[in-house]
Motif scaffolding. Sequence first.
Motif, short mmCIF file in Angstrom:
data_model
loop_
_atom_site.label_atom_id
_atom_site.label_comp_id
_atom_site.label_asym_id
_atom_site.label_seq_id
_atom_site.Cartn_x
_atom_site.Cartn_y
_atom_site.Cartn_z
N GLY A 26 41.40 50.93 41.50
CA GLY A 26 42.66 50.58 40.85
C GLY A 26 42.68 49.11 40.54
N GLY A 27 43.74 48.68 39.86
CA GLY A 27 43.86 47.26 39.59
C GLY A 27 44.60 46.93 38.32
N GLY A 28 44.23 45.81 37.72
CA GLY A 28 44.96 45.27 36.59
C GLY A 28 44.52 45.82 35.25
N ASN A 29 44.58 44.98 34.23
CA ASN A 29 44.36 45.44 32.87
C ASN A 29 42.91 45.77 32.56
OD1 ASN A 29 47.09 45.13 32.17
ND2 ASN A 29 46.81 42.95 31.75
N GLY A 37 40.34 44.17 40.01
CA GLY A 37 40.36 45.50 40.61
C GLY A 37 40.54 45.46 42.12
N PHE A 38 40.77 46.65 42.69
CA PHE A 38 40.79 46.79 44.14
C PHE A 38 40.28 48.17 44.51
CE2 PHE A 38 45.26 47.69 42.84
CZ PHE A 38 45.36 49.02 43.23
N ASN A 53 40.09 43.66 47.67
CA ASN A 53 40.55 43.19 46.37
C ASN A 53 39.53 42.23 45.77
OD1 ASN A 53 43.14 44.51 46.81
ND2 ASN A 53 43.53 42.88 48.29
N ASN A 54 39.25 42.41 44.49
CA ASN A 54 38.21 41.62 43.84
C ASN A 54 38.47 40.12 43.93
OD1 ASN A 54 35.73 41.92 42.11
ND2 ASN A 54 36.95 40.68 40.72
N ASN A 55 39.76 39.74 43.96
CA ASN A 55 40.12 38.33 43.87
C ASN A 55 40.11 37.60 45.21
OD1 ASN A 55 40.35 38.22 41.04
ND2 ASN A 55 42.41 39.09 41.12
N GLY A 56 39.14 37.94 46.06
CA GLY A 56 38.87 37.15 47.24
C GLY A 56 39.69 37.43 48.47
N ASN A 57 40.26 38.64 48.58
CA ASN A 57 41.06 38.94 49.76
C ASN A 57 41.02 40.43 50.09
OD1 ASN A 57 43.46 40.22 48.26
ND2 ASN A 57 43.34 38.19 47.32
N VAL A 58 41.48 40.79 51.28
CA VAL A 58 41.70 42.18 51.66
C VAL A 58 43.17 42.32 52.05
CG1 VAL A 58 39.32 42.51 52.43
CG2 VAL A 58 41.07 41.87 54.11
N SER A 59 43.74 43.49 51.83
CA SER A 59 45.17 43.67 52.08
C SER A 59 45.40 44.99 52.80
CB SER A 59 45.96 43.63 50.77
OG SER A 59 45.47 44.59 49.85
N GLY A 61 48.13 48.26 53.33
CA GLY A 61 49.26 49.02 52.81
C GLY A 61 49.27 49.16 51.31
N ALA A 62 48.64 48.26 50.59
CA ALA A 62 48.61 48.31 49.12
C ALA A 62 47.49 47.42 48.61
CB ALA A 62 49.94 47.86 48.52
N GLY A 63 46.90 47.82 47.47
CA GLY A 63 45.93 46.98 46.81
C GLY A 63 46.63 45.85 46.07
N ILE A 64 45.92 44.74 45.87
CA ILE A 64 46.49 43.57 45.20
C ILE A 64 45.61 43.20 44.02
CG2 ILE A 64 47.04 41.13 45.43
CD1 ILE A 64 47.67 41.65 48.36
N SER A 65 46.19 43.19 42.84
CA SER A 65 45.45 42.76 41.65
C SER A 65 45.89 41.39 41.18
CB SER A 65 45.62 43.79 40.52
OG SER A 65 46.99 43.95 40.18
N ALA A 66 46.80 40.74 41.91
CA ALA A 66 47.26 39.40 41.56
C ALA A 66 46.06 38.46 41.48
CB ALA A 66 48.25 38.89 42.59
N TYR A 67 46.07 37.58 40.49
CA TYR A 67 44.92 36.70 40.27
C TYR A 67 45.26 35.23 40.30
CZ TYR A 67 46.95 37.13 35.59
OH TYR A 67 47.81 37.15 34.52
N VAL A 68 46.53 34.88 40.23
CA VAL A 68 46.93 33.48 40.34
C VAL A 68 47.48 33.26 41.75
CG1 VAL A 68 48.45 31.66 39.50
CG2 VAL A 68 47.43 33.28 37.88
#
Length: 270
Positions: free
Chosen positions: A44-47, A61-62, A85-91, A93-100
């Motif tokens: 899953g993930g963003g655009n 993505g995540f 999560n692709n953007n350098g973290n693990v979460s 309860g939910a995947g995170i696609s935030a990039y900023v």
Amino acid sequence: MLGVSAMFVGGAAYADTTVVPASSLTSSGNYYTDNIGDIVVMTGGGNAPGIGNPSGRNDDGFSGPIDLGFNFTLYGNTYSSLYINNNGNVSFGAGISAYVPTGPTGANAPLVSVFFGDVDTRGANSGVVHYQLDTPGQLIVTWDNVGRYNGRSDLLNSFQLVLRSDDFVIPTNEGQIGFFYKNMGWDQTDTSQVAAIGFGDGAGNATILEGSLSSGLNRVVQNKYIWFNANLEPVPSGVPEPTTWAMMLIGFGVVGVSMRRRQRVRVVFA
């Protein structure tokens, strides 16, 4: 480090943030392990996440939830699965696609940010994210030579997370959570100018590394590592046994002095 009590100013809420001094980092230049395991295929993930792409190449993505096979407690809540999560973290309860990154508290889920920045692995020279659960009670996630948005692989970052179960037998001078950094070529991308390192509970409370959300964080952590205990406190490298340490403190007349430096930080959350 200084915890800041929650308060309200002008209708905005502020939360407890603990700052870990950059001096807690130890020089190394190596991963904890070179066995980086399987490619993380995003679910899953963003655009443009590259969902289902077996190469692992994606943006925002995540993957998850991934069953850990063990329990891990963060901010008083215990989890048995997480999202990578692709953007350098693990979460949790939910995947995170935030990039900023707006700091670890900038996400609406509990997370561990090894290097929260706009990672983009679609570039020709970029590596991808890997993980392995081979060791009982231990997860390794590696962002190996990853590029940055928008599909740029002129500069690359290599960093690794070690996350251990609540009942893992911790080796001497190690911890429950480890961040390891090799070459770190970037923190600025086409979307953001900074990155963040630390922990957040999804409600605004955080523990962050000094230098987070400041330009040049990649240079601060390059060829360094840091271990944290279950309380998200840095583990000193090569300290004496507790009894010896206490005697040393008495000898120097500094018993009761905190081993951590505290700094006042204000964090805003909705």
